[in-house]
Design a protein around this motif. Structure first.
Motif, mmCIF file in Angstrom:
data_model
loop_
_atom_site.group_PDB
_atom_site.id
_atom_site.type_symbol
_atom_site.label_atom_id
_atom_site.label_comp_id
_atom_site.label_asym_id
_atom_site.label_seq_id
_atom_site.Cartn_x
_atom_site.Cartn_y
_atom_site.Cartn_z
ATOM 1 N N ALA A 1 5.765 4.304 0.074
ATOM 2 C CA ALA A 1 6.349 4.784 1.332
ATOM 3 C C ALA A 1 6.101 3.791 2.467
ATOM 4 O O ALA A 1 6.991 3.509 3.273
ATOM 5 C CB ALA A 1 5.762 6.154 1.687
ATOM 6 N N ARG A 2 4.905 3.237 2.524
ATOM 7 C CA ARG A 2 4.604 2.247 3.564
ATOM 8 C C ARG A 2 5.423 0.972 3.371
ATOM 9 O O ARG A 2 5.836 0.326 4.334
ATOM 10 C CB ARG A 2 3.106 1.905 3.548
ATOM 11 N N LEU A 3 5.636 0.586 2.123
ATOM 12 C CA LEU A 3 6.409 -0.624 1.853
ATOM 13 C C LEU A 3 7.868 -0.454 2.272
ATOM 14 O O LEU A 3 8.470 -1.378 2.818
ATOM 15 C CB LEU A 3 6.339 -0.978 0.363
ATOM 16 N N ARG A 4 8.418 0.699 2.013
ATOM 17 C CA ARG A 4 9.822 0.926 2.370
ATOM 18 C C ARG A 4 9.973 0.892 3.887
ATOM 19 O O ARG A 4 10.521 -0.047 4.441
ATOM 20 C CB ARG A 4 10.295 2.269 1.815
ATOM 21 N N ASP A 5 9.526 1.941 4.520
ATOM 22 C CA ASP A 5 9.495 1.991 5.987
ATOM 23 C C ASP A 5 10.793 1.449 6.583
ATOM 24 O O ASP A 5 10.793 0.669 7.533
ATOM 25 C CB ASP A 5 8.297 1.182 6.501
ATOM 26 N N GLY A 6 11.917 1.853 5.987
ATOM 27 C CA GLY A 6 13.223 1.442 6.509
ATOM 28 C C GLY A 6 13.670 0.059 6.095
ATOM 29 O O GLY A 6 14.722 -0.411 6.527
ATOM 30 N N ARG A 100 -2.983 9.329 1.182
ATOM 31 C CA ARG A 100 -2.624 9.723 -0.186
ATOM 32 C C ARG A 100 -1.684 10.932 -0.213
ATOM 33 O O ARG A 100 -0.837 11.037 -1.088
ATOM 34 C CB ARG A 100 -3.894 10.040 -0.976
ATOM 35 N N ALA A 101 -1.845 11.837 0.744
ATOM 36 C CA ALA A 101 -0.968 13.003 0.763
ATOM 37 C C ALA A 101 0.478 12.577 0.994
ATOM 38 O O ALA A 101 1.410 13.079 0.362
ATOM 39 C CB ALA A 101 -1.416 13.973 1.848
ATOM 40 N N ALA A 106 6.420 10.449 -1.873
ATOM 41 C CA ALA A 106 7.375 9.336 -1.888
ATOM 42 C C ALA A 106 8.042 9.249 -3.256
ATOM 43 O O ALA A 106 7.382 9.077 -4.271
ATOM 44 C CB ALA A 106 6.667 8.027 -1.556
ATOM 45 N N ALA A 107 9.368 9.371 -3.277
ATOM 46 C CA ALA A 107 10.107 9.275 -4.529
ATOM 47 C C ALA A 107 10.164 7.820 -4.994
ATOM 48 O O ALA A 107 10.291 6.906 -4.188
ATOM 49 C CB ALA A 107 11.519 9.827 -4.347
ATOM 50 N N LEU A 108 10.056 7.623 -6.298
ATOM 51 C CA LEU A 108 10.158 6.276 -6.841
ATOM 52 C C LEU A 108 11.597 5.784 -6.754
ATOM 53 O O LEU A 108 12.541 6.568 -6.787
ATOM 54 C CB LEU A 108 9.693 6.254 -8.292
ATOM 55 N N SER A 109 11.735 4.488 -6.657
ATOM 56 C CA SER A 109 13.053 3.868 -6.548
ATOM 57 C C SER A 109 13.376 3.174 -7.860
ATOM 58 O O SER A 109 12.816 2.116 -8.151
ATOM 59 C CB SER A 109 13.063 2.862 -5.385
ATOM 60 N N PRO A 110 14.262 3.735 -8.691
ATOM 61 C CA PRO A 110 14.559 3.126 -9.989
ATOM 62 C C PRO A 110 15.088 1.701 -9.834
ATOM 63 O O PRO A 110 15.832 1.396 -8.898
ATOM 64 C CB PRO A 110 15.633 4.044 -10.582
#
Length: 292
Positions: A1-6, A100-101, A106-110
């Motif tokens: 989730a932190r890596l995605r961040d838009g 961690r919560a 965060a859904a995985l991105s295939p």
């Protein structure tokens, strides 16, 4: 989730971890976010500036937008990282401090097979390290190729001490057990090089069937491991002793086999191999149980 961040898919993330399970978490965090992992050598906490300068060439080549590490490492590099131009604009994320919560939601991105999974840098022993962009398809093909001749059954046990930023340590030592569904024991390279008997004791304790290392570690064991270190040692379960990553010396294998035959080691377990980062890892190797 932190890596995605838009951010878009394909963001490159530098992995700067000491030996440990946190690297594996960071690596799979990259894959799950659709980011490209860029493993880097761990930093020396006593010489952070020098360590950062050594991986500056990797940063200049891969141009990562972020660096994943631990809070302790980040505290060490924070005072000096701004002094090295290559790291300008690189945001640092301490993965052990991530909520961690929030991470569990965060859904995985295939990934698509043709997408780049990681950029594996060569050792740079003869020149500046060069990156090999490895796709998900290449990695999956190579871990399946490990199975050819090496008998990775569900009851296999692998012991890996090679560094995670090296192709053999990462692709074979970490990813192959995860892909194959067998137990993988991870050790620190520093501990094994300083005390090679610890490697042999781990092989004995876990009844390990697979483990690997460059020629030098077999030579080190044959020369440095004392008789008193071998008390209770049982290497009888070891059926694939891969030797690769540097020239393989027949005299080293013979010396190791003679030294540890009394403790159950079978010389037919030796599987000399050749690989390179540009080929993902394994290119060719001797199958298990071939007569030496």
């Amino acid at each position: 989730a932190r890596l995605r961040d838009g951010r878009p898919r394909g963001e490159r993330a530098l992995l700067v971890y000491p030996p440990g399970l946190e690297f594996i978490e960071g690596f799979f965090g990259c894959l799950g976010a659709g980011a490209i992992a860029v493993p880097a050598p761990p930093l020396n906490p006593l010489k952070p500036r020098l360590s950062l300068q050594r991986i500056a060439a990797i940063v200049e080549s891969a141009r990562p937008s972020c660096a994943l590490t631990l809070s302790s490492t980040l505290a060490t590099v924070a005072p000096v990282v701004a002094e090295i131009p290559a790291f300008a604009g690189v945001r640092w994320i301490a993965t052990d401090a991530v909520d961690r919560a929030a991470a569990t939601t965060a859904a995985l991105s295939p990934a698509r097979p043709e997408e780049v999974a990681l950029i594996q840098y060569t050792s740079g022993s003869t020149s500046t390290p060069k990156g090999a962009a490895l796709t998900h398809a290449s990695v999956m093909h190579n871990v399946a190729w490990f199975d050819d001749g090496w008998e990775h059954t569900p009851d296999a046990v692998g012991v890996n001490w090679l560094p995670a930023f090296h192709d053999l340590g990462l692709v074979y030592g970490i990813l192959a057990p995860l892909w194959g569904g067998f137990l993988g024991i991870q050790m620190s390279p520093i501990d094994v090089i300083q005390r090679p008997a610890q490697w042999l004791k781990a092989l004995s304790q876990w009844r390990a069937t697979h483990s690997c290392g460059p020629n030098f570690i077999y030579d080190l064991c044959a020369r440095k491991v004392r008789d008193e270190d071998c008390a209770g040692l049982d290497l009888g379960a070891w059926r694939v002793a891969l030797t690769a990553a540097e020239p393989v010396r027949a005299e080293t294998l013979e010396r190791f086999a003679r030294r540890f035959a009394p403790y159950g080691f079978n010389a037919r377990a030796f599987c000399p191999g050749y690989g390179l980062s540009e080929g993902t890892c394994k290119v060719v190797a001797v199958a298990a149980r071939v007569e030496p």
